[in-house]
Design an enzyme around this catalytic site. Structure first.
Site, PDB file in Angstrom:
ATOM      1  N   ASP A 180      41.914 -18.097 -14.156  1.00  9.72           N
ATOM      2  CA  ASP A 180      41.395 -17.519 -12.929  1.00  9.72           C
ATOM      3  C   ASP A 180      39.972 -18.047 -12.743  1.00  9.72           C
ATOM      4  O   ASP A 180      39.385 -18.612 -13.683  1.00  9.72           O
ATOM      5  CB  ASP A 180      41.410 -15.993 -13.049  1.00  9.72           C
ATOM      6  N   ASP A 194      37.065 -16.406 -10.195  1.00  7.95           N
ATOM      7  CA  ASP A 194      36.074 -15.344 -10.000  1.00  7.95           C
ATOM      8  C   ASP A 194      36.246 -14.250 -11.056  1.00  7.95           C
ATOM      9  O   ASP A 194      37.332 -13.677 -11.197  1.00  7.95           O
ATOM     10  CB  ASP A 194      36.225 -14.727  -8.611  1.00  7.95           C
ATOM     11  N   ASP A 253      40.745 -11.962 -15.641  1.00 10.04           N
ATOM     12  CA  ASP A 253      39.930 -10.762 -15.830  1.00 10.04           C
ATOM     13  C   ASP A 253      40.496  -9.541 -15.130  1.00 10.04           C
ATOM     14  O   ASP A 253      39.951  -8.446 -15.276  1.00 10.04           O
ATOM     15  CB  ASP A 253      38.519 -11.006 -15.284  1.00 10.04           C
TER      16      ASP A 253
END
EC number: 3.1.3.18
Length: 222
Positions: free
Chosen positions: A14, A16, A177
């Protein structure tokens, strides 16, 4: 290398909240967009909890907060266009790379792993961010939130990346995240690794039951 990488050939990341902390720039764009519309302006803490499902949802959440109700389609469109213009003008002014990211990416690439980026951020912003931090060379492929018909938590972007790079899902690891990363990874048949420092709408990432949780990407390569 960590044992989670045994038998793996592709590592999907990922962006961001995983590789970069982009909330400061996203928050500025949201604040300018709402200010242009004469709406209340949120602080960075609120915006942090809205990030993770792509730009249209971020704008919708901001408008819903400002209005106290869901926005009408015309307002959503106007606000989205304004947000994209503000964010596109300075996507890297305040964004930072998380500690250890460059070291981990370089080590993984040097060890022969294929690295791909799978983000819900619009595709047009990916290369400028990767180039800004000097990390594009290590990625074979990147998929944005508007690249395909579906985005995370759909497994489609992950399966697309695995197929494009000619690996089976069992040879792949998803690193993220948020619960969307973990859900997409599980649905695609990838192993899943979660980082607790990013954006998960205020919830502990452990609730998503990833295969592993690591405090830093450095734990993958040391």
């Amino acid at each position: 290398m960590h044992s989670i990488l045994a038998g793996k050939r592709l590592v999907a990341f990922d962006l961001d909240g995983t590789l970069v902390d982009s909330v400061p720039d996203l928050a500025v764009a949201v604040q300018k967009m709402l200010g242009e519309l004469n709406f209340p302006v949120p602080d960075d803490v609120l915006v942090r909890d809205w990030v993770g499902n792509g730009a249209p949802i971020l704008v919708e959440r901001a408008l819903t907060w400002a209005l106290g109700r869901s926005p009408e389609e015309a307002l959503q469109t106007r606000a989205f266009d304004a947000f994209m213009a503000y964010y596109g003008a300075a996507p890297n002014a305040l964004t930072t790379l998380y500690p250890g990211v460059k070291t981990a990416l370089e080590a993984l690439h040097g060890a022969g792993f294929t690295l791909v980026l799978i983000t819900n951020k619009p595709e047009r912003f990916i290369v400028p961010i990767l180039d800004h931090f000097g990390i594009r060379e290590w990625f074979t492929l990147w998929v944005g939130g508007d690249t395909l018909a579906e985005k995370k938590p759909s497994p489609l972007p992950l399966l697309h990346a695995a197929h494009a790079c000619q690996f089976s899902p069992s040879e792949c690891l998803m690193v993220g995240d948020s619960r969307h990363d973990i859900a997409a990874g599980k649905a695609a048949g990838f192993a899943t690794l979660a980082l607790p420092y990013g954006y998960n709408h205020g919830d502990p990432i452990e609730l998503s039951q990833p295969d592993y949780v690591m405090a830093s990407l450095l734990a993958l390569v040391t």
